[in-house]
Motif scaffolding. Structure first.
Motif, PDB file in Angstrom:
ATOM      1  N   LYS A  34     -30.259   2.715 -26.398  1.00  0.00           N
ATOM      2  CA  LYS A  34     -29.616   3.655 -26.899  1.00  0.00           C
ATOM      3  C   LYS A  34     -30.042   5.188 -26.342  1.00  0.00           C
ATOM      4  O   LYS A  34     -29.391   5.785 -25.939  1.00  0.00           O
ATOM      5  CB  LYS A  34     -29.324   3.621 -28.338  1.00  0.00           C
ATOM      6  CG  LYS A  34     -28.464   4.581 -28.801  1.00  0.00           C
ATOM      7  CD  LYS A  34     -28.254   4.648 -30.346  1.00  0.00           C
ATOM      8  CE  LYS A  34     -27.411   5.830 -31.031  1.00  0.00           C
ATOM      9  NZ  LYS A  34     -27.377   5.657 -32.650  1.00  0.00           N
ATOM     10  N   ALA A  35     -31.378   5.335 -26.351  1.00  0.00           N
ATOM     11  CA  ALA A  35     -32.121   6.506 -26.199  1.00  0.00           C
ATOM     12  C   ALA A  35     -31.998   6.685 -24.616  1.00  0.00           C
ATOM     13  O   ALA A  35     -31.609   8.039 -24.327  1.00  0.00           O
ATOM     14  CB  ALA A  35     -33.400   6.612 -26.695  1.00  0.00           C
TER      15      ALA A  35
ATOM     16  N   LEU B  94     -29.551   5.950 -22.679  1.00  0.00           N
ATOM     17  CA  LEU B  94     -28.058   6.389 -22.390  1.00  0.00           C
ATOM     18  C   LEU B  94     -28.131   7.827 -22.816  1.00  0.00           C
ATOM     19  O   LEU B  94     -27.353   8.619 -22.116  1.00  0.00           O
ATOM     20  CB  LEU B  94     -27.209   5.467 -23.153  1.00  0.00           C
ATOM     21  CG  LEU B  94     -27.120   4.194 -22.629  1.00  0.00           C
ATOM     22  CD1 LEU B  94     -25.941   3.407 -23.235  1.00  0.00           C
ATOM     23  CD2 LEU B  94     -26.751   4.161 -21.066  1.00  0.00           C
ATOM     24  N   GLU B  95     -28.687   8.222 -23.936  1.00  0.00           N
ATOM     25  CA  GLU B  95     -28.278   9.568 -24.354  1.00  0.00           C
ATOM     26  C   GLU B  95     -29.184  10.459 -23.452  1.00  0.00           C
ATOM     27  O   GLU B  95     -28.565  11.592 -23.269  1.00  0.00           O
ATOM     28  CB  GLU B  95     -29.080   9.647 -25.706  1.00  0.00           C
ATOM     29  CG  GLU B  95     -28.092   9.037 -26.778  1.00  0.00           C
ATOM     30  CD  GLU B  95     -28.896   8.804 -28.186  1.00  0.00           C
ATOM     31  OE1 GLU B  95     -30.209   9.079 -28.320  1.00  0.00           O
ATOM     32  OE2 GLU B  95     -28.252   8.572 -29.016  1.00  0.00           O
ATOM     33  N   GLN B  96     -30.353  10.045 -22.939  1.00  0.00           N
ATOM     34  CA  GLN B  96     -31.095  10.861 -21.887  1.00  0.00           C
ATOM     35  C   GLN B  96     -30.400  11.040 -20.467  1.00  0.00           C
ATOM     36  O   GLN B  96     -30.593  11.896 -19.650  1.00  0.00           O
ATOM     37  CB  GLN B  96     -32.451  10.211 -21.660  1.00  0.00           C
ATOM     38  CG  GLN B  96     -33.568  10.444 -23.000  1.00  0.00           C
ATOM     39  CD  GLN B  96     -34.451   9.505 -22.994  1.00  0.00           C
ATOM     40  OE1 GLN B  96     -34.761   8.749 -22.096  1.00  0.00           O
ATOM     41  NE2 GLN B  96     -35.127   9.353 -24.390  1.00  0.00           N
ATOM     42  N   HIS B  97     -29.620  10.082 -20.084  1.00  0.00           N
ATOM     43  CA  HIS B  97     -28.897  10.003 -18.964  1.00  0.00           C
ATOM     44  C   HIS B  97     -27.640  10.145 -19.135  1.00  0.00           C
ATOM     45  O   HIS B  97     -26.694   9.582 -18.031  1.00  0.00           O
ATOM     46  CB  HIS B  97     -29.330   8.755 -18.180  1.00  0.00           C
ATOM     47  CG  HIS B  97     -30.923   8.560 -17.809  1.00  0.00           C
ATOM     48  ND1 HIS B  97     -31.892   8.200 -18.723  1.00  0.00           N
ATOM     49  CD2 HIS B  97     -31.381   8.700 -16.763  1.00  0.00           C
ATOM     50  CE1 HIS B  97     -33.092   8.209 -18.122  1.00  0.00           C
ATOM     51  NE2 HIS B  97     -32.700   8.573 -16.916  1.00  0.00           N
ATOM     52  N   LYS B  98     -27.000  11.007 -19.869  1.00  0.00           N
ATOM     53  CA  LYS B  98     -25.411  11.043 -19.966  1.00  0.00           C
ATOM     54  C   LYS B  98     -25.344  12.401 -19.175  1.00  0.00           C
ATOM     55  O   LYS B  98     -25.723  13.520 -19.195  1.00  0.00           O
ATOM     56  CB  LYS B  98     -25.278  11.512 -21.546  1.00  0.00           C
ATOM     57  CG  LYS B  98     -23.702  11.636 -21.808  1.00  0.00           C
ATOM     58  CD  LYS B  98     -23.491  11.906 -23.239  1.00  0.00           C
ATOM     59  CE  LYS B  98     -22.047  12.187 -23.559  1.00  0.00           C
ATOM     60  NZ  LYS B  98     -21.660  12.143 -25.007  1.00  0.00           N
TER      61      LYS B  98
ATOM     62  N   VAL C 280     -22.408   2.319 -29.023  1.00  0.00           N
ATOM     63  CA  VAL C 280     -23.323   2.547 -27.943  1.00  0.00           C
ATOM     64  C   VAL C 280     -22.828   2.378 -26.464  1.00  0.00           C
ATOM     65  O   VAL C 280     -22.815   3.358 -25.826  1.00  0.00           O
ATOM     66  CB  VAL C 280     -24.712   1.467 -28.091  1.00  0.00           C
ATOM     67  CG1 VAL C 280     -25.703   1.859 -27.272  1.00  0.00           C
ATOM     68  CG2 VAL C 280     -25.407   1.630 -29.562  1.00  0.00           C
TER      69      VAL C 280
ATOM     70  N   TYR D 178     -20.650   5.631 -23.972  1.00  0.00           N
ATOM     71  CA  TYR D 178     -21.227   6.039 -22.899  1.00  0.00           C
ATOM     72  C   TYR D 178     -20.183   5.871 -21.894  1.00  0.00           C
ATOM     73  O   TYR D 178     -20.129   6.773 -20.813  1.00  0.00           O
ATOM     74  CB  TYR D 178     -22.395   5.460 -22.616  1.00  0.00           C
ATOM     75  CG  TYR D 178     -23.216   5.868 -21.341  1.00  0.00           C
ATOM     76  CD1 TYR D 178     -24.080   6.997 -21.171  1.00  0.00           C
ATOM     77  CD2 TYR D 178     -22.778   5.303 -20.133  1.00  0.00           C
ATOM     78  CE1 TYR D 178     -24.589   7.565 -20.122  1.00  0.00           C
ATOM     79  CE2 TYR D 178     -23.371   5.826 -19.048  1.00  0.00           C
ATOM     80  CZ  TYR D 178     -24.391   6.875 -19.001  1.00  0.00           C
ATOM     81  OH  TYR D 178     -24.912   7.155 -17.789  1.00  0.00           O
TER      82      TYR D 178
ATOM     83  N   HIS E  49     -17.241   8.026 -21.733  1.00  0.00           N
ATOM     84  CA  HIS E  49     -17.627   9.353 -21.174  1.00  0.00           C
ATOM     85  C   HIS E  49     -17.789   9.394 -19.901  1.00  0.00           C
ATOM     86  O   HIS E  49     -16.992  10.676 -19.222  1.00  0.00           O
ATOM     87  CB  HIS E  49     -18.926   9.604 -21.882  1.00  0.00           C
ATOM     88  CG  HIS E  49     -19.431  11.086 -21.097  1.00  0.00           C
ATOM     89  ND1 HIS E  49     -18.978  12.293 -21.419  1.00  0.00           N
ATOM     90  CD2 HIS E  49     -20.495  11.213 -20.421  1.00  0.00           C
ATOM     91  CE1 HIS E  49     -19.930  13.165 -20.690  1.00  0.00           C
ATOM     92  NE2 HIS E  49     -20.641  12.601 -20.057  1.00  0.00           N
TER      93      HIS E  49
END
Length: 395
Positions: free
Chosen positions: A47-48, A50-54, A298, A302, A305
């Motif tokens: 999950k982290a 994906l958040e860092q690579h959005k 999750v 992503y 988006h």
């Protein structure tokens, strides 16, 4: 014990048969920095990541996409696809049923290696009319079964009754495909070549509409689906079933046995790879019993988006079956049919009963022997490679 290694071993014990369990050589390879095996991330790490690579905008995503595709091709040793053999496909034993027909098919993907499968078509093809084409892959359950499994036969037959020309084919070492074992070191490379050649075959058939090509498969077949869709824009609609995960990378050489996810400081995961399908229509089918249990909150947000960057978020959907297990069972197939009908221009009315429900009971379930390409009457060609060493040498 290393946290990632411990998490992988725990994940590998969850679903016997749903993916390839580690061999001794696998266990030794698990710490190789270039390979991301099984549950390489924890759920929190996935999950982290994906958040860092959005990506903030389409320009950023296009730049990231180029990098991902570059490493997939380099990691598979497929910067250049090998030339297609010029031999004619083998097609025989046509059987006609209520609304569809089945034929047994094989063709060379590389010299001496034959992709084996079954071709399902509407029983009566109308002259001058074009039809959607669909590739159907399968997962790692039941090596003796492969494409012969009931769930695959029902899926393909129903899609053919809906008006599609469907090709179902074996993974290495499954069903008819016995020229090598499944877990050869470069199975990811060969299965990707096989998928490309299967697409070539489908598009070579008269009346197949090149603008209406779909692909779907479960588990390891889901991996094949999102990988081929990422690499080959001829796939217009993709439905990876019970496979796209932020933390699970696939537990088999055919999914994670070559360095497509990591190279030095570079890292990706299967969610980013699946996102390469955008902006073409995609349906994620997930369940509550495997690594897709987090998809609604999750993986799906992503990917949606990414579609929103193209202003096409309406083209990606998720059907989550919280009480379902890891398969391509009837609930998942009922999600598949209307999605493909909508995006490939198929007629759902052809398979509905009087209550307006999809009726799969008109699909005839055949025996393995009836669906096999190679038998006493139709032996495998004399140039066929035999054994892991011979196949690996050709690769």
């Amino acid at each position: 014990m290393n946290i990632k290694r411990r998490h992988f071993l725990q994940s590998a014990s969850l679903t016997v048969g749903a993916f390839c369990l580690p061999s001794t050589s696998w266990a030794k390879a698990i710490d190789e920095p270039e390979l991301c095996r099984g549950g390489y991330f924890t759920e929190a790490q996935g999950k982290a990541f994906l958040e860092q690579h959005k990506p903030a905008n389409l320009k950023a995503w296009n730049k990231r996409s180029e990098l991902i595709i570059k490493q997939i091709k380099a990691g598979m040793e497929l910067n250049k696809m090998p030339p297609a053999p010029k031999s004619a496909p083998i097609i025989h034993s046509k059987k006609v049923y209520n609304g569809y027909s089945i034929e047994n098919v094989a063709f060379e993907s590389i010299p001496g290696f034959y992709v084996t499968g079954n071709l399902y078509r509407p029983a009566e093809l109308v002259a001058g009319k074009s039809y959607p084409g669909i590739l159907c892959t399968h997962g790692h359950d039941g090596a003796a079964e492969g494409r012969f499994r009931e769930q695959t036969q029902r899926r393909c037959a129903t899609l053919a009754r809906m008006g599609a020309i469907v090709f179902a084919y074996d993974m290495l070492g499954y069903g008819d495909s016995q020229q090598c074992t499944h877990n050869i070191k470069k199975s990811l490379k060969l299965q990707t070549i096989n998928g490309t050649r299967a697409l070539d075959f489908l598009l070579s058939l008269p009346q197949v509409d090149a603008e209406r090509i779909g692909m779907t498969g479960e588990s390891g077949g889901g991996t094949q689906t999102f990988l081929l869709a990422a690499l080959d824009k001829r796939i217009k609609v993709a439905v990876p079933c019970v496979m796209v995960s932020a933390h699970f990378f696939g537990g088999c050489n055919c999914e994670s046995g070559m360095p497509i996810h990591k190279k030095g400081d570079y890292q990706t995961n299967n969610v980013e790879i699946a996102s390469l399908t955008a902006p073409r229509p995609m349906l994620l089918i997930s369940d509550g019993a495997d690594w897709t249990k987090n998809t609604p909150h999750v993986e799906y947000p992503y990917i949606k988006h990414i579609y929103s960057l193209f202003q096409k978020e309406a083209l990606v959907e998720n059907v989550h079956l919280a009480k379902d297990v890891h398969d391509y069972g009837v609930n998942k197939r009922m999600a598949l049919y209307p999605f493909l009908a909508k995006h490939l221009g198929m007629d759902m009315n052809l398979v509905l009963n009087k209550r307006g429900e999809v009726d799969e009971n008109k699909s005839v379930i055949l025996t393995n022997q009836e669906l096999r390409v190679f038998n006493a009457q139709h032996p495998i060609p004399a140039n066929s490679l035999q054994g892991d060493d011979a196949v690996m040498a050709m690769l």
